[in-house]
Each structure stands twice: as structure tokens, then as C-alpha cells.
Design a protein around this motif. Structure first.
Motif, PDB file in Angstrom:
ATOM      1  N   LYS A  78       0.946  -1.371  -0.091  1.00 27.69           N
ATOM      2  CA  LYS A  78      -0.064  -0.135  -0.045  1.00 27.69           C
ATOM      3  C   LYS A  78       1.042   1.185   0.020  1.00 27.69           C
ATOM      4  N   GLN A  79       2.370   1.249  -0.124  1.00 24.98           N
ATOM      5  CA  GLN A  79       3.101   2.359  -0.228  1.00 24.98           C
ATOM      6  C   GLN A  79       3.127   2.891  -1.496  1.00 24.98           C
ATOM      7  N   THR A  80       2.217   3.478  -1.817  1.00 25.14           N
ATOM      8  CA  THR A  80       1.647   3.879  -3.510  1.00 25.14           C
ATOM      9  C   THR A  80       2.366   5.214  -3.979  1.00 25.14           C
ATOM     10  N   PRO A  81       2.337   5.464  -5.146  1.00 15.02           N
ATOM     11  CA  PRO A  81       2.854   6.874  -5.525  1.00 15.02           C
ATOM     12  C   PRO A  81       1.806   7.910  -4.996  1.00 15.02           C
ATOM     13  N   GLU A  82       0.497   7.622  -4.744  1.00 18.68           N
ATOM     14  CA  GLU A  82      -0.384   8.319  -4.318  1.00 18.68           C
ATOM     15  C   GLU A  82      -0.156   8.940  -3.038  1.00 18.68           C
ATOM     16  N   ARG A  83       0.366   7.910  -2.191  1.00 23.81           N
ATOM     17  CA  ARG A  83       0.463   8.326  -0.884  1.00 23.81           C
ATOM     18  C   ARG A  83       1.941   9.178  -0.737  1.00 23.81           C
ATOM     19  N   LEU A  84       2.862   8.711  -1.638  1.00 20.55           N
ATOM     20  CA  LEU A  84       3.891   9.852  -1.527  1.00 20.55           C
ATOM     21  C   LEU A  84       3.563  11.020  -1.977  1.00 20.55           C
ATOM     22  N   ILE A  85       2.935  11.262  -2.968  1.00 25.59           N
ATOM     23  CA  ILE A  85       2.237  12.588  -3.415  1.00 25.59           C
ATOM     24  C   ILE A  85       1.778  13.341  -2.040  1.00 25.59           C
ATOM     25  N   ALA A  86       0.756  12.617  -1.557  1.00 25.12           N
ATOM     26  CA  ALA A  86       0.068  13.295  -0.123  1.00 25.12           C
ATOM     27  C   ALA A  86       1.155  13.539   0.742  1.00 25.12           C
TER      28      ALA A  86
END
Length: 278
Positions: free
Chosen positions: A198-206
Motif C-alpha cells: 500500500k506504499q503507493t505513488p499516491e501516498r508519496l504525493i500526499a
């Protein structure tokens, strides 16, 4: 004899602690420390503790500091009264922290089983405004066990728990909750996960969006976070969010430093405590 002007005194050190009731090398307790000058809060250091014993040793060191700690400091009054547990906070903590985790789980499971669907848990007054999990919850997240492990460390170190327990006035701990500040900025967007899948690019952007907002001072705390390039990278790259959570707690401690009585309500329940900035 020379007097020291207030400007010559060392600035108060601020702390933010992301707590774990069972820390390890893989999932340590993370501490952020910094200092505030006016509306700017400079992050000075990130450090981690692989064991509670290491954290206990740190807490015993002299202050002055003011810290935001991501663990509950109290239990819901409704729960305490229904279980006929001791009412003064110190006696309640002696009783609760003297129980095993198995006893806590069994007691709280029975309490919830006897209550209607939708109202299984008892809540503290601060849970609603903070959007926090009830401090009696023992799974996902196990905040009851965080209280069980963390409060005895603070008491043994002689720390003051603001509004609840008088200890060393040079070392003051406040209950913080990083989710409160994160949600103000990101809404319902998720910024972290311990699950690799679940360590996704979306979470990095957040995480990057959250850091940008903190650096620009876009929160009701009225503080701007000052980071080095390396610190910004380290915070964004930590997909677990533990380092960032420690910094969010640091920001809440910084806000508390600017408020009379640390911004705690005048009618704070001395059994339940309060989440700073809620």
C-alpha cells in the motif's frame, strides 16, 4: 553577579514523538526535536529508539522541553465509572497499568459486548473534535496498549503530564494526535502505510503535499515548518509515515507553546485528559 536577559536564555526545545507500544528495529519509536522562533518552527533532529528502555533513558534527561506525544494519556470517564475503577487519575493509572494486556483485552471486550451496535466503545470528550480512536481500543490501532506502555514511562521519568499529573516543570508532555493536523490539510487522503503493497505513488504525493502545506504555514496552528532539503527528502521517503507523524506532533507542541495553559480547555476532565489543539 550577572543577570541573564530573556533573549540570552536557551530557547525551549520542542519534541514530537510517534510512539509504538512494542518498538523494534523495523518499527522504532521516532522523535522529532526542534525550536520555535516567532511563527517559524525549525526541525533540528530526527532520532529513533528501538526499545522502550532507550526511550525511558532519554525521558530521564534534564529539560527544558515541551513535547507532543502520540499516545493517549487517559481513559473515557464513562468506561471508568461503569467498571468502578479508581477515579483520581494517578490511582486509575496505577490500576490500569498493573493489569496485563490479556486482562485489558478481556475486560474491554466484555464491556463492548454488553453495548448496542454503533456504540460499542466509550469515548473521551476530546475524541470527537480530534477525530481520534477511543483510548480503550485494543486493535487497529491498539491505543489502549500504547497508554498501558507509554504513561508508566512518563511517570517513572518524573515528567509533567499537563492537566493530569504534576512532575518536573522543565519537562512537560502533552497528548498529541498527528491525524488531527494531517486531516486538516489532506482531508481523507491517506499519506502512509506499514503495508509495503500500500506504499503507493499516491501516498508519496500526499506526504509531499502535506510537507509543502506545513512549510507554507497553511494550517490553523499558524506556524511554518523550516526544513533542510535532506530532512524534506527523509520525511517524504518514509512510506510508513512515522517520521512525518513525529513532525506533526512537534508542530502541535509548537502551537501549544504559543497558547496560555498550552491551549488546553479550562474545563478539562482530569481523568480523561485532552488532545492538544483539538
Amino acid at each position: 553577579m550577572h543577570s541573564i536577559s530573556s533573549s540570552a536564555r536557551p530557547a525551549l526545545r520542542l519534541l514530537g514523538l510517534d510512539f509504538s507500544s512494542a518498538p523494534s528495529k523495523r518499527k522504532p519509536v521516532v522523535l522529532a526535536s526542534g525550536q520555535r522562533q516567532g511563527q517559524v518552527l525549525r526541525l533540528e533532529r530526527l532520532q529513533s529508539f528501538d526499545t522502550l528502555a532507550e526511550l525511558a533513558e532519554f525521558l530521564r534527561q534534564p529539560g527544558p522541553w515541551l513535547g507532543g506525544f502520540d499516545l493517549p494519556f487517559g481513559l473515557p470517564r464513562e468506561l471508568v465509572e461503569q467498571l468502578a475503577w479508581p477515579q483520581p487519575w494517578s490511582a486509575l493509572m496505577d490500576h490500569f497499568c498493573g493489569l496485563s494486556r490479556e486482562q485489558i483485552r478481556a475486560t474491554f471486550t466484555a464491556f463492548c459486548a454488553a453495548r448496542p451496535v454503533g456504540a460499542k466503545f466509550a469515548h473521551r470528550t476530546c475524541d470527537g473534535p480530534a477525530g481520534a480512536s477511543p483510548s480503550m481500543k485494543w486493535v487497529n490501532p491498539p491505543v489502549a496498549f500504547m497508554l498501558h506502555a507509554g504513561v508508566p514511562l512518563l511517570r517513572a521519568a518524573g515528567v509533567t503530564l499537563a492537566g493530569l499529573h504534576e512532575g518536573d516543570p522543565q519537562r512537560v508532555a502533552l497528548e498529541a494526535y498527528p491525524g488531527l493536523l494531517a486531516r486538516e490539510i489532506l482531508g481523507r487522503r491517506s499519506y502512509k502505510s506499514d503495508d509495503k503493497a500500500k506504499q503507493t505513488p499516491e501516498r508519496l504525493i500526499a506526504r509531499k503535499d502535506l510537507l509543502e502545506a506545513l512549510e507554507q504555514g497553511r494550517s490553523r496552528l499558524g506556524l511554518r515548518l523550516k526544513l533542510s532539503h535532506a530532512q524534506r527528502e527523509a520525511l517524504a521517503d518514509d512510506a510508513s509515515g512515522d517520521r512525518l507523524d513525529a513532525v506533526l506532533c512537534l508542530m502541535q507542541a509548537g502551537w501549544a507553546q504559543t497558547q496560555p495553559g498550552y491551549g488546553l480547555p479550562a474545563d478539562l476532565d482530569p481523568l480523561e485528559g485532552w488532545i492538544v489543539s483539538a
